[in-house]
Design a protein around this motif. Sequence first.
Motif, PDB file in Angstrom:
ATOM      1  N   GLU A  11     -47.184 -48.165  96.264  1.00 31.80           N
ATOM      2  CA  GLU A  11     -46.650 -49.295  95.523  1.00 31.80           C
ATOM      3  C   GLU A  11     -45.133 -49.303  95.673  1.00 31.80           C
ATOM      4  OE1 GLU A  11     -48.333 -51.637  94.033  1.00 31.80           O
ATOM      5  OE2 GLU A  11     -50.341 -50.740  94.163  1.00 31.80           O
ATOM      6  N   THR A  12     -44.556 -50.499  95.690  1.00 31.40           N
ATOM      7  CA  THR A  12     -43.101 -50.626  95.853  1.00 31.40           C
ATOM      8  C   THR A  12     -42.529 -51.511  94.753  1.00 31.40           C
ATOM      9  OG1 THR A  12     -43.248 -52.573  97.283  1.00 31.40           O
ATOM     10  CG2 THR A  12     -43.330 -50.410  98.347  1.00 31.40           C
ATOM     11  N   ASP A  13     -41.265 -51.303  94.449  1.00 32.74           N
ATOM     12  CA  ASP A  13     -40.510 -52.157  93.535  1.00 32.74           C
ATOM     13  C   ASP A  13     -39.048 -52.066  93.947  1.00 32.74           C
ATOM     14  OD1 ASP A  13     -39.899 -53.857  91.449  1.00 32.74           O
ATOM     15  OD2 ASP A  13     -39.717 -52.259  89.970  1.00 32.74           O
ATOM     16  N   VAL A  36     -42.090 -40.204  94.386  1.00 34.61           N
ATOM     17  CA  VAL A  36     -41.181 -41.354  94.365  1.00 34.61           C
ATOM     18  C   VAL A  36     -40.104 -41.160  95.430  1.00 34.61           C
ATOM     19  CG1 VAL A  36     -39.665 -42.779  92.943  1.00 34.61           C
ATOM     20  CG2 VAL A  36     -41.598 -41.561  91.887  1.00 34.61           C
ATOM     21  N   PHE A  37     -39.886 -42.218  96.222  1.00 33.39           N
ATOM     22  CA  PHE A  37     -38.899 -42.168  97.305  1.00 33.39           C
ATOM     23  C   PHE A  37     -37.970 -43.375  97.204  1.00 33.39           C
ATOM     24  CE2 PHE A  37     -42.673 -40.003  98.783  1.00 33.39           C
ATOM     25  CZ  PHE A  37     -42.187 -38.856  99.403  1.00 33.39           C
ATOM     26  N   GLN A  38     -36.785 -43.185  97.751  1.00 30.13           N
ATOM     27  CA  GLN A  38     -35.839 -44.279  97.941  1.00 30.13           C
ATOM     28  C   GLN A  38     -35.988 -44.749  99.381  1.00 30.13           C
ATOM     29  OE1 GLN A  38     -33.413 -44.976  95.386  1.00 30.13           O
ATOM     30  NE2 GLN A  38     -32.598 -46.762  96.448  1.00 30.13           N
ATOM     31  N   TYR A  65     -46.461 -49.939  89.990  1.00 27.45           N
ATOM     32  CA  TYR A  65     -45.080 -49.506  89.798  1.00 27.45           C
ATOM     33  C   TYR A  65     -44.214 -50.730  89.616  1.00 27.45           C
ATOM     34  CZ  TYR A  65     -40.587 -47.202  90.668  1.00 27.45           C
ATOM     35  OH  TYR A  65     -39.292 -46.726  90.551  1.00 27.45           O
ATOM     36  N   LYS A  66     -43.724 -50.924  88.388  1.00 31.10           N
ATOM     37  CA  LYS A  66     -42.893 -52.082  88.073  1.00 31.10           C
ATOM     38  C   LYS A  66     -41.803 -51.650  87.100  1.00 31.10           C
ATOM     39  CE  LYS A  66     -45.195 -55.232  90.356  1.00 31.10           C
ATOM     40  NZ  LYS A  66     -46.459 -55.700  89.865  1.00 31.10           N
ATOM     41  N   PHE A  67     -40.628 -52.243  87.248  1.00 31.14           N
ATOM     42  CA  PHE A  67     -39.509 -52.032  86.322  1.00 31.14           C
ATOM     43  C   PHE A  67     -39.112 -50.551  86.224  1.00 31.14           C
ATOM     44  CE2 PHE A  67     -42.604 -55.098  84.427  1.00 31.14           C
ATOM     45  CZ  PHE A  67     -42.013 -56.247  84.925  1.00 31.14           C
ATOM     46  N   GLY A  68     -39.309 -49.816  87.324  1.00 28.80           N
ATOM     47  CA  GLY A  68     -38.971 -48.396  87.316  1.00 28.80           C
ATOM     48  C   GLY A  68     -39.953 -47.530  86.566  1.00 28.80           C
ATOM     49  N   LYS A  69     -41.119 -48.091  86.206  1.00 24.74           N
ATOM     50  CA  LYS A  69     -42.128 -47.340  85.456  1.00 24.74           C
ATOM     51  C   LYS A  69     -43.432 -47.278  86.243  1.00 24.74           C
ATOM     52  CE  LYS A  69     -40.208 -48.956  81.052  1.00 24.74           C
ATOM     53  NZ  LYS A  69     -40.476 -49.665  79.775  1.00 24.74           N
ATOM     54  N   ILE A  70     -44.177 -46.197  86.027  1.00 26.02           N
ATOM     55  CA  ILE A  70     -45.488 -46.029  86.643  1.00 26.02           C
ATOM     56  C   ILE A  70     -46.543 -46.358  85.593  1.00 26.02           C
ATOM     57  CG2 ILE A  70     -47.098 -44.424  87.726  1.00 26.02           C
ATOM     58  CD1 ILE A  70     -44.699 -42.851  88.758  1.00 26.02           C
ATOM     59  N   ILE A  88     -48.292 -45.280  80.510  1.00 21.66           N
ATOM     60  CA  ILE A  88     -47.075 -45.778  81.140  1.00 21.66           C
ATOM     61  C   ILE A  88     -46.038 -44.672  81.135  1.00 21.66           C
ATOM     62  CG2 ILE A  88     -45.296 -47.557  81.076  1.00 21.66           C
ATOM     63  CD1 ILE A  88     -47.344 -49.214  79.389  1.00 21.66           C
ATOM     64  N   LEU A  89     -45.475 -44.373  82.308  1.00 19.54           N
ATOM     65  CA  LEU A  89     -44.558 -43.255  82.453  1.00 19.54           C
ATOM     66  C   LEU A  89     -43.184 -43.733  82.893  1.00 19.54           C
ATOM     67  CD1 LEU A  89     -47.487 -41.976  84.163  1.00 19.54           C
ATOM     68  CD2 LEU A  89     -46.440 -40.247  82.718  1.00 19.54           C
ATOM     69  N   GLU A  90     -42.171 -43.069  82.377  1.00 19.23           N
ATOM     70  CA  GLU A  90     -40.790 -43.437  82.661  1.00 19.23           C
ATOM     71  C   GLU A  90     -40.000 -42.196  83.051  1.00 19.23           C
ATOM     72  OE1 GLU A  90     -37.549 -46.399  80.598  1.00 19.23           O
ATOM     73  OE2 GLU A  90     -38.595 -44.978  79.294  1.00 19.23           O
ATOM     74  N   ASN A  91     -39.107 -42.378  84.027  1.00 19.86           N
ATOM     75  CA  ASN A  91     -38.278 -41.267  84.487  1.00 19.86           C
ATOM     76  C   ASN A  91     -37.072 -41.109  83.568  1.00 19.86           C
ATOM     77  OD1 ASN A  91     -36.763 -39.380  85.855  1.00 19.86           O
ATOM     78  ND2 ASN A  91     -37.110 -40.293  87.878  1.00 19.86           N
TER      79      ASN A  91
END
Length: 290
Positions: A11-13, A36-38, A65-70, A88-91
């Motif tokens: 998934e990409t965002d 997670v990759f850049q 994967y949306k808005f920086g969240k999984i 919902i997970l957040e870094n």
Amino acid sequence: SGVHRFGMQVETDGDKVVISSRTSNDDWDRRMNFHVFQLNGQTLVFDSELLALGSIESKVEGFDYKFGKIYTVQYAENNGFSQGKVEILENQDGNWQTEDAFFVTNDIPIPWSDHVYTQIEVIGNRIFLGSTGYFLATSRKFPVLNFEKINDEWTFQNVFYSDQINTADDDYFGSCMASDGLNLLIGAHMDRPGDAPFPPGAVYFLDTNTLKTSVFTSKAPIFYPNPTKDLVYFKDISLQDVKVYASNGTLVLHTQETNEISLANLPNGIYLLRAETVDGQSQTFKIIKN
């Protein structure tokens, strides 16, 4: 834990890419890793990862994967029924942590509560869940569930089905989904219109911009009694259309009488009551005739 089957889902965002893998090659171990990759040109630069989400009992099936969240969808089998969960997970400072979660409970008004939800698509403050299978050996139309975040709480809004009248075959509606951030595309690869000898399949388009927040968010029921032997009364809501469906999806009662309806002529069993308000919003409820 380890890393196996790398590339199960991608998934990409923006310029971020999330790739999933399993912690084991054993099919019974459904814990999932997220890497997670850049994206830098054609090169993936490692950013962070979350290892071994889920458990032997709570199986992680898919993610968005949306808005920086999984956004993950999980399920646990309980006596032949699926207890779904969205986590919902957040870094936070390099560590992935649970930001929010809610359960897909068995009281959601659909004929069958045994679906395994493996597909999740996030559009704004809405989450759509699709299924790729079920436990009980009974063919049916597949549901797509719609949840919306209202007052910081994820609330079930309604359920979508394909528009084909054939209810005897599995249509796999929602077995794959994609969006452009506004519109939802819903795949139904076994969709079979009418008496077609083979399922040609179909893709449905849902404009989520036309969806409204359901007025059926109150925990107080809009009808009573339930169960009922005959009459069902509606209260505190303005309706314009009421339909009752059998558990196989067959329409068995349709009326514009919005004060009360009678189920006296229907056999005892579980039915779905679809109520539509005067402003075009609709919701489906489970009702028991005894």
